[in-house]
Structures are given as structure tokens and as C-alpha cells.
Design a protein around this motif. Structure first.
Motif, mmCIF file in Angstrom:
data_model
loop_
_atom_site.group_PDB
_atom_site.id
_atom_site.type_symbol
_atom_site.label_atom_id
_atom_site.label_comp_id
_atom_site.label_asym_id
_atom_site.label_seq_id
_atom_site.Cartn_x
_atom_site.Cartn_y
_atom_site.Cartn_z
ATOM 1 N N THR A 91 10.120 -1.186 0.732
ATOM 2 C CA THR A 91 9.565 -1.789 1.940
ATOM 3 C C THR A 91 8.051 -1.910 1.833
ATOM 4 O O THR A 91 7.399 -1.124 1.152
ATOM 5 C CB THR A 91 9.905 -0.971 3.191
ATOM 6 N N LEU A 92 7.490 -2.862 2.539
ATOM 7 C CA LEU A 92 6.043 -3.095 2.510
ATOM 8 C C LEU A 92 5.278 -1.862 2.986
ATOM 9 O O LEU A 92 4.166 -1.602 2.526
ATOM 10 C CB LEU A 92 5.686 -4.269 3.412
ATOM 11 N N TYR A 93 5.877 -1.112 3.898
ATOM 12 C CA TYR A 93 5.159 -0.025 4.562
ATOM 13 C C TYR A 93 4.930 1.171 3.659
ATOM 14 O O TYR A 93 4.171 2.081 3.999
ATOM 15 C CB TYR A 93 5.925 0.382 5.820
ATOM 16 N N GLU A 94 5.580 1.169 2.501
ATOM 17 C CA GLU A 94 5.421 2.284 1.574
ATOM 18 C C GLU A 94 4.260 2.080 0.612
ATOM 19 O O GLU A 94 4.018 2.921 -0.243
ATOM 20 C CB GLU A 94 6.733 2.484 0.805
ATOM 21 N N TYR A 95 3.555 0.962 0.760
ATOM 22 C CA TYR A 95 2.467 0.630 -0.138
ATOM 23 C C TYR A 95 1.157 0.534 0.631
ATOM 24 O O TYR A 95 1.091 -0.042 1.715
ATOM 25 C CB TYR A 95 2.774 -0.674 -0.877
ATOM 26 N N ASP A 96 0.118 1.131 0.050
ATOM 27 C CA ASP A 96 -1.167 1.257 0.737
ATOM 28 C C ASP A 96 -2.178 0.194 0.323
ATOM 29 O O ASP A 96 -3.066 -0.149 1.117
ATOM 30 C CB ASP A 96 -1.768 2.637 0.435
#
Length: 120
Positions: free
Chosen positions: A103-108
Motif C-alpha cells: 500500500t502507498l501508506y507504507e512508504y515515506d
């Protein structure tokens, strides 16, 4: 951390491209790398990921067997080798650093994207 994706372009169906993701800073090897793509009018979707040391990988079903993700921590660079390209692979491809996930939210951290166009 800043990311620079490159290697996109126009290719015929069945062809190959290799995308690169160059990272600045000394923390590249601390993160998993993910590749995502976004086609016109569609949401950004997961393509592939590789863990911090390059041992574990994960792929979307749509690219499994055709794409290969890899990384070279000594060069602060990750790659996405794309073979047997199809018109439906046309999209802007983004690389990202973070926890290994789909998911996008796991990448900073995110790069600016590179356009891949596959003609039929």
C-alpha cells in the motif's frame, strides 16, 4: 532522502525497459523499495517491492514473471526490469522507500515518476 526515477520511454509491446531509482543520502539501505504505477484516470497501484537487503521480493499478480525488482545498496539504486511489456503496462512509474508493503501508506519517500508507454 530524495529519489530520482529514470529509464521510462516508449516501447513496443513485447519489448523491455529497465527503470532505475537513485537515492540521495546514506539511509537507502535501511528501507525497502517499492515500485508503483499510475495509469491515466486510475489510482496508483503496487507493482513490486524488495526488502532492505534484497533477499525478499513481492510482485503484483499482473507483473509476476515479467518484471524483476532488484537493488544495489552500494550504489543507492534500485531497479525494475520490465520484460514482455503490454499496452496495459502504460503508466507513470514511481519508486518509493519505506516499509515493505503493497500500500502507498507504507512508504515515506517518493520519487517524481517516469513515464512508460507501451504501444500495441
Amino acid at each position: 532522502v530524495q529519489l530520482q526515477a529514470s529509464g521510462g520511454g516508449l516501447v513496443q509491446a513485447g519489448g523491455s525497459l529497465r527503470l532505475s531509482c537513485a537515492a540521495s543520502g546514506r539511509t537507502f539501505s535501511s528501507y525497502a523499495v517499492g515500485w508503483f504505477r499510475q495509469a491515466p484516470g486510475k489510482e496508483r497501484e503496487f507493482v513490486a517491492a524488495i526488502n532492505w537487503i534484497g533477499v525478499n521480493t513481492d510482485y503484483a499478480d499482473s507483473v509476476k514473471g515479467r518484471f524483476t525488482i532488484s537493488r544495489d545498496n552500494a550504489k543507492n539504486t534500485a531497479y525494475l526490469q520490465m520484460n514482455s511489456l503490454k499496452p496495459e503496462d502504460t503508466a507513470v512509474y514511481y519508486c518509493a522507500l519505506g516499509a515493505m508493503g503493497v500500500t502507498l501508506y507504507e512508504y515515506d519517500y517518493w520519487g517524481q515518476g517516469t513515464l512508460v508507454t507501451v504501444s500495441s
